[in-house]
Design an enzyme around this catalytic site. Structure first.
Site, mmCIF file in Angstrom:
data_model
loop_
_atom_site.group_PDB
_atom_site.id
_atom_site.type_symbol
_atom_site.label_atom_id
_atom_site.label_comp_id
_atom_site.label_asym_id
_atom_site.label_seq_id
_atom_site.Cartn_x
_atom_site.Cartn_y
_atom_site.Cartn_z
ATOM 1 N N HIS A 1 0.831 -1.209 0.000
ATOM 2 C CA HIS A 1 0.000 0.000 0.000
ATOM 3 C C HIS A 1 0.865 1.258 0.000
ATOM 4 C CE1 HIS A 1 -3.093 -2.968 1.293
ATOM 5 N NE2 HIS A 1 -3.794 -2.254 0.433
ATOM 6 N N ASN A 2 1.488 1.520 -1.146
ATOM 7 C CA ASN A 2 2.420 2.637 -1.270
ATOM 8 C C ASN A 2 2.016 3.502 -2.475
ATOM 9 O OD1 ASN A 2 3.287 1.179 -3.577
ATOM 10 N ND2 ASN A 2 4.608 -0.066 -2.283
ATOM 11 N N PHE A 3 2.854 4.481 -2.798
ATOM 12 C CA PHE A 3 2.499 5.398 -3.893
ATOM 13 C C PHE A 3 2.415 4.680 -5.245
ATOM 14 C CE2 PHE A 3 3.975 8.362 -7.261
ATOM 15 C CZ PHE A 3 2.807 9.111 -7.342
ATOM 16 N N ASP B 1 -8.965 -1.029 -8.137
ATOM 17 C CA ASP B 1 -8.259 -1.261 -6.874
ATOM 18 C C ASP B 1 -7.652 -2.661 -6.792
ATOM 19 O OD1 ASP B 1 -7.337 -0.677 -4.317
ATOM 20 O OD2 ASP B 1 -9.222 -1.252 -3.344
ATOM 21 N N ALA C 1 -3.093 -18.274 -3.023
ATOM 22 C CA ALA C 1 -3.733 -16.967 -2.785
ATOM 23 C C ALA C 1 -4.344 -16.432 -4.078
ATOM 24 C CB ALA C 1 -2.706 -15.971 -2.249
ATOM 25 N N GLN C 2 -3.602 -16.530 -5.186
ATOM 26 C CA GLN C 2 -4.079 -15.943 -6.434
ATOM 27 C C GLN C 2 -5.208 -16.752 -7.067
ATOM 28 O OE1 GLN C 2 -3.059 -13.323 -5.336
ATOM 29 N NE2 GLN C 2 -2.712 -12.366 -7.305
ATOM 30 N N HIS D 1 1.258 1.736 -5.749
ATOM 31 C CA HIS D 1 -0.084 1.134 -5.806
ATOM 32 C C HIS D 1 -1.114 2.220 -6.163
ATOM 33 C CE1 HIS D 1 -3.733 -1.040 -4.810
ATOM 34 N NE2 HIS D 1 -4.023 -0.158 -3.868
ATOM 35 N N HIS E 1 -7.084 7.048 -2.673
ATOM 36 C CA HIS E 1 -7.854 5.961 -2.062
ATOM 37 C C HIS E 1 -7.142 5.161 -0.962
ATOM 38 C CE1 HIS E 1 -5.711 2.862 -4.247
ATOM 39 N NE2 HIS E 1 -6.356 1.983 -3.528
ATOM 40 N N ASP E 2 -5.812 5.210 -0.896
ATOM 41 C CA ASP E 2 -5.106 4.491 0.181
ATOM 42 C C ASP E 2 -4.146 5.419 0.927
ATOM 43 O OD1 ASP E 2 -6.054 1.872 0.496
ATOM 44 O OD2 ASP E 2 -4.941 1.135 -1.248
HETATM 45 P P1 5GP Z 1 -6.831 -2.381 -1.048
HETATM 46 O O1 5GP Z 1 -7.981 -1.421 -1.011
HETATM 47 O O2 5GP Z 1 -6.385 -2.824 0.293
HETATM 48 O O3 5GP Z 1 -5.722 -1.899 -1.927
HETATM 49 O O4 5GP Z 1 -7.347 -3.686 -1.863
HETATM 50 C C1 5GP Z 1 -8.307 -4.485 -1.343
HETATM 51 C C2 5GP Z 1 -7.800 -5.810 -0.862
HETATM 52 O O5 5GP Z 1 -7.963 -6.778 -1.879
HETATM 53 C C3 5GP Z 1 -6.329 -5.933 -0.500
HETATM 54 O O6 5GP Z 1 -5.999 -5.430 0.755
HETATM 55 C C4 5GP Z 1 -6.159 -7.431 -0.542
HETATM 56 O O7 5GP Z 1 -6.688 -8.010 0.606
HETATM 57 C C5 5GP Z 1 -7.025 -7.804 -1.704
HETATM 58 N N1 5GP Z 1 -6.241 -7.945 -2.951
HETATM 59 C C6 5GP Z 1 -6.022 -7.007 -3.890
HETATM 60 N N2 5GP Z 1 -5.303 -7.523 -4.905
HETATM 61 C C7 5GP Z 1 -5.043 -8.812 -4.584
HETATM 62 C C8 5GP Z 1 -4.363 -9.889 -5.225
HETATM 63 O O8 5GP Z 1 -3.818 -9.777 -6.335
HETATM 64 N N3 5GP Z 1 -4.317 -11.072 -4.569
HETATM 65 C C9 5GP Z 1 -4.904 -11.283 -3.370
HETATM 66 N N4 5GP Z 1 -4.788 -12.493 -2.827
HETATM 67 N N5 5GP Z 1 -5.580 -10.306 -2.731
HETATM 68 C C10 5GP Z 1 -5.657 -9.089 -3.332
HETATM 69 MN MN MN Z 2 -5.964 0.003 -2.798
#
Ligand code: 5GP
Ligand code: MN
Length: 462
Positions: free
Chosen positions: A213-215, A363, A413-414, A217, A253-254
Site C-alpha cells: 500500500h504505497n504510492f 483497486d 492466494a491468487q 499502488h 484511495h489508500d
Molecule cells: P486495497 O484497497 O487494500 O488496496 O485492496 C483491497 C484488498 O484486496 C487488499 O488489501 C487485498 O486483501 C485484496 N487484494 C487485492 N489484490 C489482490 C491480489 O492480487 N491477490 C490477493 N490475494 N488479494 C488481493
Molecule cells: Mn488500494
C-alpha cells in the site's frame, strides 16, 4: 546508413557519455528488452531490481520500454539513463536546507493539519514526520516546466497492460498530471497547474513506504481506472464531474495506509478504529487525509469550483473511497446486479454505482497486467500480509488464514482471489461496459491458468 533487418530491433544509444548499439529479436518481451538495456548500462545483476531505466529522444520525449519499441538510427540516437530509487533518496537529503525551511515555513498551517490527520495512523511518529510530510515541490520536479511524453506513451497510458515498474516517482507524478490534462479537467474545473503539482507531490508524500500500500499502488489503481474508462470508451459517456471524482478518488484511495488492515485496526483498538467506531477505519482515514490536502490553499485544486460543485465532488469522492473497503464488496455487487439488465447511465444513482464498480475493479486490478508486471505485486502483498500476521501473533490478536505465512502460498492466494473475487467483479461490470473481454478479462483468465498450473506443480511436489 545501417538499417536493422526486419526481425531485429536495433537501438542506437548514448549511455554514460558513450555511444552504444544494442539489438534484440522483435518478439522479445519487456523483461528481455530491459535486460539488454541493463547490460548496456553496466548495471550489475544484483542491482537490477533497484533501478529504473529511462529512455529519452533527442527532443526530451520519454520513450516507453517494451515490445513496441522500434529501431532508431545513429542520427536519432536515444539517451539511456539509469535512475536508482535508493541513490535518489540520498540525493534528496542534499536539498538546500534553507530552501526546505522556507517552504516548510510557508506551508506551516497546512503541514500541521495534514500531520495531525496523519498522526492518527502513526501515533508514535516523531516530529520529523512533519517535515517529511511537507508538500514542498521536489526541486527536480518543479524546475522542469513540464515532462514531455511521446504520443505513443500517451496512448500506452490508456491501456490496461501498462507497465508501472518502468517509471520513477516524478515521472509517475507527471503522468498523473497528464491524466487531468488529457481528460479536460484542468480546463473544466479551472485547476491551477502549480497547485496541481503541489497537490500531487503532497499525495505522494502522504503514502507510506509499505510493501504494497504505497504510492506505486496509488499510481497503478489510478492508471488502471484510466485504462478501463478508455478501453471501454465509457470516458465519452461520463460527465466531467464523474471523471474528476474517479481520478481524485483513485489518487487518494489508500492515503497514509499504515500497512495493517481494518481487522488489525479494530482488534488492536487503534486510534483509527476508535475515531471511526470500527466502521471502515482505513477508508475513512484515506478520505480524511485527501480532504485535508484539498482544504489547504496550497494544495486545493478545487479552489476555483463553486461551493455546490465542491460539495458534489466531495460526496462522490467519499462514496468512491468508502467503496474500496472489501467488507462492502457483496453489498455493492448486489446493488449493481439489480441494474445490469436495464442499465441507464443517465440515472444518477446508477451512474454512481457504476463509478463505484470502476474504482473497485481498478483497486484489485494487478492481475489484469501482463504476468511480468503483475507477479511482483503478489510478493509485495504477501510481504505486507505476513508482517501483519506476525505482529498479530506477537500481540496475541486473531489472525486471518490468508495472511498467515504458515498457511498461504502465492499460487493458492491468487487462484482463490482471481477466481472468486476478481472474475465475478469484472464479469458483472462487463454486463454494462463494452470491450472488456479481450483487453481486460482474457488477461485475468490467463493469470488464473498461470497460477493454477503453479499450484499443481507445487502440490505435486508435496
Ligand atoms: P486495497 O484497497 O487494500 O488496496 O485492496 C483491497 C484488498 O484486496 C487488499 O488489501 C487485498 O486483501 C485484496 N487484494 C487485492 N489484490 C489482490 C491480489 O492480487 N491477490 C490477493 N490475494 N488479494 C488481493
Ligand atoms: Mn488500494
Amino acid at each position: 546508413m545501417a538499417t536493422a533487418s526486419s526481425d531485429i530491433v536495433r537501438l542506437y544509444l548514448r549511455v554514460h557519455n558513450r555511444d552504444e548499439t544494442v539489438e534484440w529479436p522483435k518478439a522479445s518481451t519487456t523483461e528481455e528488452i530491459k535486460s539488454v538495456l541493463l547490460t548496456a548500462a553496466d548495471v550489475p545483476s544484483t542491482l537490477t531490481k533497484d533501478v529504473v531505466l529511462k529512455l529519452t529522444q533527442q527532443n526530451g520525449c520519454l520513450v516507453s520500454i517494451g515490445p513496441k519499441l522500434t529501431s532508431n538510427t545513429p542520427h536519432t540516437r536515444y539517451t539511456l539513463q539509469v535512475v536508482s530509487e535508493k541513490l535518489k533518496s540520498g540525493a534528496e537529503d542534499s536539498v538546500n536546507p534553507d530552501e526546505l525551511v522556507n517552504t516548510v515555513a510557508k506551508l506551516k498551517g497546512q503541514i500541521d493539519s495534514v500531520s495531525q490527520v496523519a498522526k492518527l495512523a502513526h501515533p508514535h511518529k516523531g516530529p520529523n514526520a512533519m517535515v517529511r510530510r511537507a508538500p514542498n515541490i521536489d526541486p527536480r520536479y518543479a524546475d522542469r516546466a513540464k515532462y514531455v511524453f511521446t504520443e505513443e506513451t500517451k496512448e500506452y497510458l490508456k491501456q490496461c497492460s501498462f507497465d508501472n515498474w518502468q517509471w520513477e516517482e516524478n515521472e509517475a507524478l507527471a503522468l498523473l498530471e497528464l491524466m487531468f490534462d488529457d481528460m479536460g479537467l484542468i480546463e473544466e474545473f479551472k485547476i491551477d497547474v502549480a497547485t496541481l503539482k503541489r497537490f500531487l507531490r503532497g499525495i505522494k508524500d502522504n503514502y507510506n513506504a509499505n510493501p504494497f500500500h504505497n504510492f506505486k499502488h496509488c499510481f497503478c489503481v489510478t492508471q488502471m481506472m484510466y485504462g478501463i474508462i478508455h478501453t471501454t470508451e465509457i470516458v465519452h459517456k461520463l460527465k466531467p464531474i464523474d471523471k474528476l471524482v474517479l481520478l481524485i478518488s483513485c489518487i487518494g484511495h489508500d492515503l497514509d495506509h499504515p500497512g495493517y488492515n481494518n481487522a488489525y485496526q479494530i482488534n488492536a483498538k487503534t486510534d483509527l478504529a476508535i475515531i471511526y467506531n470500527d466502521t471502515s477505519p482505513l477508508e475513512n482515514h484515506h478520505a480524511a487525509v485527501l480532504f485535508t490536502l484539498l482544504r489547504a490553499p496550497e494544495t486545493n485544486i478545487l479552489s476555483n469550483v463553486p461551493d455546490a460543485v465542491f460539495r458534489e465532488i466531495r460526496k462522490g469522492t467519499i462514496r468512491c473511497i468508502l467503496a474500496t473497503d472489501m467488507a462492502k464488496h457483496g453489498e455493492i455487487m448486489t446493488a449493481f446486479k439489480k441494474h445490469v439488465d436495464n442499465f441507464n447511465i443517465e440515472d444518477q444513482d446508477q451512474r454512481n454505482l457504476l463509478v463505484q464498480m470502476i474504482i473497485k475493479c481498478a483497486d484489485i486490478s494487478n492481475e489484469v497486467r501482463p504476468t511480468e508486471v503483475a507477479e511482483p505485486w503478489v510478493d509485495c502483498l504477501l510481504e505486507e500480509f505476513f508482517a501483519q500476521s506476525d505482529r498479530e501473533k506477537a500481540e496475541g490478536l486473531p489472525t486471518a488464514p490468508f495472511m498467515d505465512r504458515e498457511k498461504v502460498t502465492k499460487a493458492g492466494a491468487q487462484v482463490g482471489f482471481i477466481g472468486f473475487v476478481m472474475i465475478p467483479l469484472y464479469e458483472l461490470t462487463a454486463k454494462v461496459l463494452p470491450n472488456m473481454e479481450a483487453a481486460i478479462i482474457q488477461p485475468i483468465r490467463q493469470s488464473l491458468t498461470y497460477y493454477k498450473e503453479m499450484l499443481e506443480k507445487t502440490e505435486g511436489k508435496k
